[in-house]
Design a protein around this motif. Sequence first.
Motif, mmCIF file in Angstrom:
data_model
loop_
_atom_site.group_PDB
_atom_site.id
_atom_site.type_symbol
_atom_site.label_atom_id
_atom_site.label_comp_id
_atom_site.label_asym_id
_atom_site.label_seq_id
_atom_site.Cartn_x
_atom_site.Cartn_y
_atom_site.Cartn_z
ATOM 1 N N HIS A 1 4.091 18.025 -10.231
ATOM 2 C CA HIS A 1 3.260 18.789 -11.158
ATOM 3 C C HIS A 1 2.348 17.881 -11.982
ATOM 4 C CE1 HIS A 1 6.122 21.857 -10.021
ATOM 5 N NE2 HIS A 1 5.378 22.757 -10.618
ATOM 6 N N THR A 2 2.071 16.696 -11.464
ATOM 7 C CA THR A 2 1.115 15.816 -12.120
ATOM 8 C C THR A 2 -0.080 15.626 -11.192
ATOM 9 O OG1 THR A 2 1.801 13.682 -11.194
ATOM 10 C CG2 THR A 2 3.102 14.554 -13.041
ATOM 11 N N SER A 3 -1.139 15.074 -11.735
ATOM 12 C CA SER A 3 -2.305 14.754 -10.909
ATOM 13 C C SER A 3 -2.547 13.252 -10.908
ATOM 14 C CB SER A 3 -3.551 15.485 -11.422
ATOM 15 O OG SER A 3 -3.784 15.175 -12.782
ATOM 16 N N THR A 4 -1.525 12.482 -11.264
ATOM 17 C CA THR A 4 -1.672 11.035 -11.306
ATOM 18 C C THR A 4 -1.800 10.461 -9.901
ATOM 19 O OG1 THR A 4 -0.741 9.015 -12.264
ATOM 20 C CG2 THR A 4 0.797 10.505 -11.190
ATOM 21 N N ILE A 5 -2.469 9.346 -9.787
ATOM 22 C CA ILE A 5 -2.573 8.650 -8.510
ATOM 23 C C ILE A 5 -1.651 7.438 -8.565
ATOM 24 C CG2 ILE A 5 -4.104 7.385 -6.949
ATOM 25 C CD1 ILE A 5 -6.375 9.132 -7.829
ATOM 26 N N PRO A 6 -0.540 7.454 -7.842
ATOM 27 C CA PRO A 6 0.441 6.359 -7.929
ATOM 28 C C PRO A 6 -0.124 5.040 -7.408
ATOM 29 C CG PRO A 6 1.387 8.334 -6.913
ATOM 30 C CD PRO A 6 -0.088 8.539 -6.962
ATOM 31 N N LEU A 7 0.491 3.968 -7.879
ATOM 32 C CA LEU A 7 0.151 2.625 -7.435
ATOM 33 C C LEU A 7 1.300 2.052 -6.629
ATOM 34 C CD1 LEU A 7 -1.563 -0.045 -7.577
ATOM 35 C CD2 LEU A 7 -0.224 -0.613 -9.624
ATOM 36 N N ALA A 8 0.953 1.421 -5.512
ATOM 37 C CA ALA A 8 1.921 0.651 -4.736
ATOM 38 C C ALA A 8 1.367 -0.758 -4.604
ATOM 39 C CB ALA A 8 2.151 1.267 -3.358
ATOM 40 N N VAL A 9 2.155 -1.760 -4.986
ATOM 41 C CA VAL A 9 1.747 -3.152 -4.851
ATOM 42 C C VAL A 9 2.330 -3.687 -3.551
ATOM 43 C CG1 VAL A 9 1.805 -5.462 -5.860
ATOM 44 C CG2 VAL A 9 1.631 -3.455 -7.345
ATOM 45 N N MET A 10 1.462 -4.049 -2.624
ATOM 46 C CA MET A 10 1.903 -4.484 -1.299
ATOM 47 C C MET A 10 2.237 -5.966 -1.308
ATOM 48 S SD MET A 10 0.005 -4.005 2.397
ATOM 49 C CE MET A 10 -1.116 -5.387 2.173
ATOM 50 N N GLU A 11 3.455 -6.285 -0.912
ATOM 51 C CA GLU A 11 3.863 -7.679 -0.793
ATOM 52 C C GLU A 11 3.314 -8.259 0.510
ATOM 53 O OE1 GLU A 11 5.461 -9.212 -3.192
ATOM 54 O OE2 GLU A 11 5.866 -7.450 -4.427
ATOM 55 N N GLY A 12 3.406 -9.567 0.657
ATOM 56 C CA GLY A 12 2.826 -10.229 1.810
ATOM 57 C C GLY A 12 3.635 -10.054 3.085
ATOM 58 N N GLY A 13 2.984 -10.298 4.216
ATOM 59 C CA GLY A 13 3.648 -10.258 5.510
ATOM 60 C C GLY A 13 3.773 -8.861 6.077
ATOM 61 N N SER A 14 4.237 -8.801 7.334
ATOM 62 C CA SER A 14 4.392 -7.512 8.017
ATOM 63 C C SER A 14 5.447 -6.642 7.344
ATOM 64 C CB SER A 14 4.759 -7.737 9.485
ATOM 65 O OG SER A 14 5.944 -8.510 9.606
ATOM 66 N N ALA A 15 6.486 -7.272 6.769
ATOM 67 C CA ALA A 15 7.514 -6.501 6.071
ATOM 68 C C ALA A 15 6.923 -5.808 4.851
ATOM 69 C CB ALA A 15 8.667 -7.411 5.649
ATOM 70 N N GLY A 16 5.976 -6.463 4.182
ATOM 71 C CA GLY A 16 5.320 -5.843 3.029
ATOM 72 C C GLY A 16 4.478 -4.654 3.427
#
Length: 265
Positions: free
Chosen positions: A142-157
């Motif tokens: 029920h929010t209109s926020t745009i979440p943030l995801a910080v991508m770590e390095g490498g294929s696992a990230g």
Amino acid sequence: MLDTGFHQAAGLNSFTPQAQLRVLAVASQERASSGLEMLWQICANLQRLGYPVAVLDGTALETDESPGLSHLLQAPWNDGLNASASVTSVAVLPAARGMLQLQRQAYSEGTPPLQSLQPYFRAYGMLVLHAPAGLMAPLLTHTSTIPLAVMEGGSAGVLSCYKSLKHIATHTGLPCTVASVLQTDTPAERRKVLGALQTLQDCAERHLGGRVRTTTVSANNPHDVQRLALQLLENAGTINGPLGTLSSGSLKGFSELSAQPVRSH
């Protein structure tokens, strides 16, 4: 825990109009080295911009020795927490059990998941949810926020970040902003990071039906962090914010909102 704001006029607070509490969401990753550091830098920037920040940390369990959100929800008062005790530091509450409690309450009562938090955090300008996407996403319906995801390095990230995007898109239909942190900002590292972001974009377009907003942030450049904080502030929702064209569980909304030009810096 935070100090409680008891005073003679506390009982009248519930009768005064309250500003909508802004909500940010930051998905935690399995390897949270740069992502966790970025979270605190973003919160510090928001504090300096005049938004007292409270962080609900869904990666930490509440205990009797370290009380948090679940204890707050069980408290027999709702006069709110006092944000004036420290205007320079960020308030952080363990919240893993409390977030699950909010999910159950919303399901049983049919109410917006975050609605009951308003009385407790009304003295703050910004509420930041930090948790694994699977735990956090059901709270954002029920929010209109745009979440943030910080991508770590490498294929696992890349894989971990894609899983976060999938959880959020499936539960909420919301697009996300994905940031990748440049440690040295050399041409070689920048090419590598931009390649990983492109791979993530391709996967999101192919399997989730939409593109993601991406950016790079130099760990040694305060202006980059400030830019990201301002972008998140601009895209912050509220506890009772309307979904607009978005609907819970709709990937169509994810596709429509995400089909904007992707900005990489």
